[in-house]
Design a protein around this motif. Sequence first.
Motif, PDB file in Angstrom:
ATOM      1  N   TYR A 127       0.827  -1.206   0.000  1.00 46.50           N
ATOM      2  CA  TYR A 127       0.000   0.000   0.000  1.00 46.50           C
ATOM      3  C   TYR A 127       0.867   1.265   0.000  1.00 46.50           C
ATOM      4  N   GLY A 128       1.977   1.221   0.719  1.00 48.92           N
ATOM      5  CA  GLY A 128       2.886   2.364   0.730  1.00 48.92           C
ATOM      6  C   GLY A 128       3.492   2.621  -0.640  1.00 48.92           C
ATOM      7  N   LEU A 129       3.821   1.563  -1.356  1.00 46.83           N
ATOM      8  CA  LEU A 129       4.336   1.705  -2.719  1.00 46.83           C
ATOM      9  C   LEU A 129       3.267   2.293  -3.640  1.00 46.83           C
ATOM     10  N   ARG A 130       2.050   1.794  -3.530  1.00 48.23           N
ATOM     11  CA  ARG A 130       0.970   2.309  -4.385  1.00 48.23           C
ATOM     12  C   ARG A 130       0.691   3.778  -4.087  1.00 48.23           C
ATOM     13  N   ALA A 131       0.643   4.145  -2.810  1.00 43.67           N
ATOM     14  CA  ALA A 131       0.400   5.546  -2.442  1.00 43.67           C
ATOM     15  C   ALA A 131       1.554   6.432  -2.909  1.00 43.67           C
ATOM     16  N   SER A 132       2.764   5.943  -2.804  1.00 40.70           N
ATOM     17  CA  SER A 132       3.930   6.704  -3.254  1.00 40.70           C
ATOM     18  C   SER A 132       3.880   6.936  -4.758  1.00 40.70           C
ATOM     19  N   LEU A 133       3.496   5.908  -5.505  1.00 39.60           N
ATOM     20  CA  LEU A 133       3.358   6.055  -6.954  1.00 39.60           C
ATOM     21  C   LEU A 133       2.237   7.034  -7.301  1.00 39.60           C
ATOM     22  N   TYR A 134       1.166   6.975  -6.553  1.00 41.08           N
ATOM     23  CA  TYR A 134       0.060   7.901  -6.775  1.00 41.08           C
ATOM     24  C   TYR A 134       0.557   9.342  -6.602  1.00 41.08           C
ATOM     25  N   LEU A 135       1.279   9.596  -5.521  1.00 41.07           N
ATOM     26  CA  LEU A 135       1.797  10.941  -5.270  1.00 41.07           C
ATOM     27  C   LEU A 135       2.850  11.346  -6.292  1.00 41.07           C
ATOM     28  N   ALA A 136       3.655  10.388  -6.735  1.00 41.24           N
ATOM     29  CA  ALA A 136       4.677  10.697  -7.740  1.00 41.24           C
ATOM     30  C   ALA A 136       4.038  11.100  -9.066  1.00 41.24           C
ATOM     31  N   SER A 137       2.802  10.682  -9.294  1.00 39.90           N
ATOM     32  CA  SER A 137       2.116  11.017 -10.537  1.00 39.90           C
ATOM     33  C   SER A 137       1.440  12.390 -10.474  1.00 39.90           C
ATOM     34  N   ARG A 138       1.418  12.996  -9.303  1.00 39.03           N
ATOM     35  CA  ARG A 138       0.756  14.280  -9.096  1.00 39.03           C
ATOM     36  C   ARG A 138       1.700  15.443  -9.410  1.00 39.03           C
ATOM     37  N   ALA A 139       1.131  16.651  -9.459  1.00 42.74           N
ATOM     38  CA  ALA A 139       1.940  17.860  -9.663  1.00 42.74           C
ATOM     39  C   ALA A 139       2.959  17.978  -8.531  1.00 42.74           C
ATOM     40  N   GLU A 140       4.129  18.448  -8.856  1.00 42.46           N
ATOM     41  CA  GLU A 140       5.263  18.509  -7.924  1.00 42.46           C
ATOM     42  C   GLU A 140       4.937  19.088  -6.541  1.00 42.46           C
ATOM     43  N   GLN A 141       4.334  20.265  -6.475  1.00 40.36           N
ATOM     44  CA  GLN A 141       4.145  20.932  -5.189  1.00 40.36           C
ATOM     45  C   GLN A 141       2.762  20.718  -4.584  1.00 40.36           C
ATOM     46  N   GLU A 142       1.942  19.939  -5.222  1.00 37.40           N
ATOM     47  CA  GLU A 142       0.561  19.755  -4.813  1.00 37.40           C
ATOM     48  C   GLU A 142       0.431  18.819  -3.609  1.00 37.40           C
ATOM     49  N   TYR A 143      -0.266  19.295  -2.578  1.00 33.92           N
ATOM     50  CA  TYR A 143      -0.611  18.428  -1.456  1.00 33.92           C
ATOM     51  C   TYR A 143      -1.894  17.689  -1.825  1.00 33.92           C
ATOM     52  N   THR A 144      -1.958  16.434  -1.484  1.00 35.60           N
ATOM     53  CA  THR A 144      -3.122  15.607  -1.788  1.00 35.60           C
ATOM     54  C   THR A 144      -3.681  15.083  -0.478  1.00 35.60           C
ATOM     55  N   ILE A 173      -7.961   1.872  -0.233  1.00 39.41           N
ATOM     56  CA  ILE A 173      -7.214   1.468   0.958  1.00 39.41           C
ATOM     57  C   ILE A 173      -7.889   2.122   2.158  1.00 39.41           C
ATOM     58  N   SER A 174      -8.035   1.386   3.245  1.00 40.01           N
ATOM     59  CA  SER A 174      -8.627   1.937   4.463  1.00 40.01           C
ATOM     60  C   SER A 174      -7.917   3.232   4.853  1.00 40.01           C
ATOM     61  N   PHE A 175      -8.710   4.273   5.124  1.00 35.13           N
ATOM     62  CA  PHE A 175      -8.158   5.588   5.478  1.00 35.13           C
ATOM     63  C   PHE A 175      -7.226   5.496   6.682  1.00 35.13           C
ATOM     64  N   HIS A 176      -7.664   4.811   7.732  1.00 38.00           N
ATOM     65  CA  HIS A 176      -6.854   4.742   8.960  1.00 38.00           C
ATOM     66  C   HIS A 176      -5.575   3.934   8.748  1.00 38.00           C
ATOM     67  N   PHE A 177      -5.680   2.849   8.006  1.00 33.59           N
ATOM     68  CA  PHE A 177      -4.498   2.032   7.695  1.00 33.59           C
ATOM     69  C   PHE A 177      -3.516   2.841   6.854  1.00 33.59           C
ATOM     70  N   LEU A 178      -4.025   3.532   5.849  1.00 30.70           N
ATOM     71  CA  LEU A 178      -3.165   4.347   4.984  1.00 30.70           C
ATOM     72  C   LEU A 178      -2.504   5.471   5.766  1.00 30.70           C
ATOM     73  N   THR A 179      -3.237   6.080   6.673  1.00 25.03           N
ATOM     74  CA  THR A 179      -2.673   7.160   7.490  1.00 25.03           C
ATOM     75  C   THR A 179      -1.449   6.677   8.262  1.00 25.03           C
ATOM     76  N   LYS A 180      -1.532   5.493   8.839  1.00 20.72           N
ATOM     77  CA  LYS A 180      -0.394   4.934   9.593  1.00 20.72           C
ATOM     78  C   LYS A 180       0.800   4.671   8.681  1.00 20.72           C
ATOM     79  N   ILE A 181       0.530   4.179   7.489  1.00 19.85           N
ATOM     80  CA  ILE A 181       1.600   3.906   6.529  1.00 19.85           C
ATOM     81  C   ILE A 181       2.282   5.204   6.107  1.00 19.85           C
ATOM     82  N   LEU A 182       1.484   6.216   5.814  1.00 15.98           N
ATOM     83  CA  LEU A 182       2.037   7.499   5.386  1.00 15.98           C
ATOM     84  C   LEU A 182       2.808   8.182   6.514  1.00 15.98           C
ATOM     85  N   GLN A 183       2.410   7.937   7.761  1.00 13.81           N
ATOM     86  CA  GLN A 183       3.170   8.457   8.903  1.00 13.81           C
ATOM     87  C   GLN A 183       4.578   7.858   8.920  1.00 13.81           C
TER      88      GLN A 183
END
Length: 150
Positions: A9-26, A37-47
């Motif tokens: 999930y961390g790899l997928r989220a990282s790829l998703y963000l890498a596909s976004r505009a450089e300075q854009e917060y998502t 992906i479960s919001f709470h599970f993803l939040t922990k991974i992104l932390q």
Amino acid sequence: MLLSKSCVYGLRASLYLASRAEQEYTSIREISEELEISFHFLTKILQQLTADSLMESYKGPNGGIRLSEKGKKATLLDVVIAIDGPGLFTQCALGLPGCGSSAPCPLHDSWLTVRESIKEMLERTDLKHLAREGRANKFRITADGSFAWQ
């Protein structure tokens, strides 16, 4: 599976963000919904990825998460180690303590070759390149294939 669910999930989220505009917060909610992906599970991974400086977050109404400067240059190996640690590349395939050239397990030599190949592939594949390739080839990162690269 060699990688934990958190790591995948961390790899997928990282790829998703890498596909976004450089300075854009998502927003994490958007990533969660897009990648199913479960919001709470993803939040922990992104932390974890933020703690390893691969991502940075911003709180507030326009807040969210994005790749940091380090994250923009990150390889898949950087993400894997940030989430799962280096164990995949050092531990015995059968989980036997003390496995090594002096006391090998039955899979030792084969696993050594495979894990080094996996490590090299992850090390030479950076997020930005894979995101560009994903866009060009219409790769999917959701289970149902509905994800359209930005």
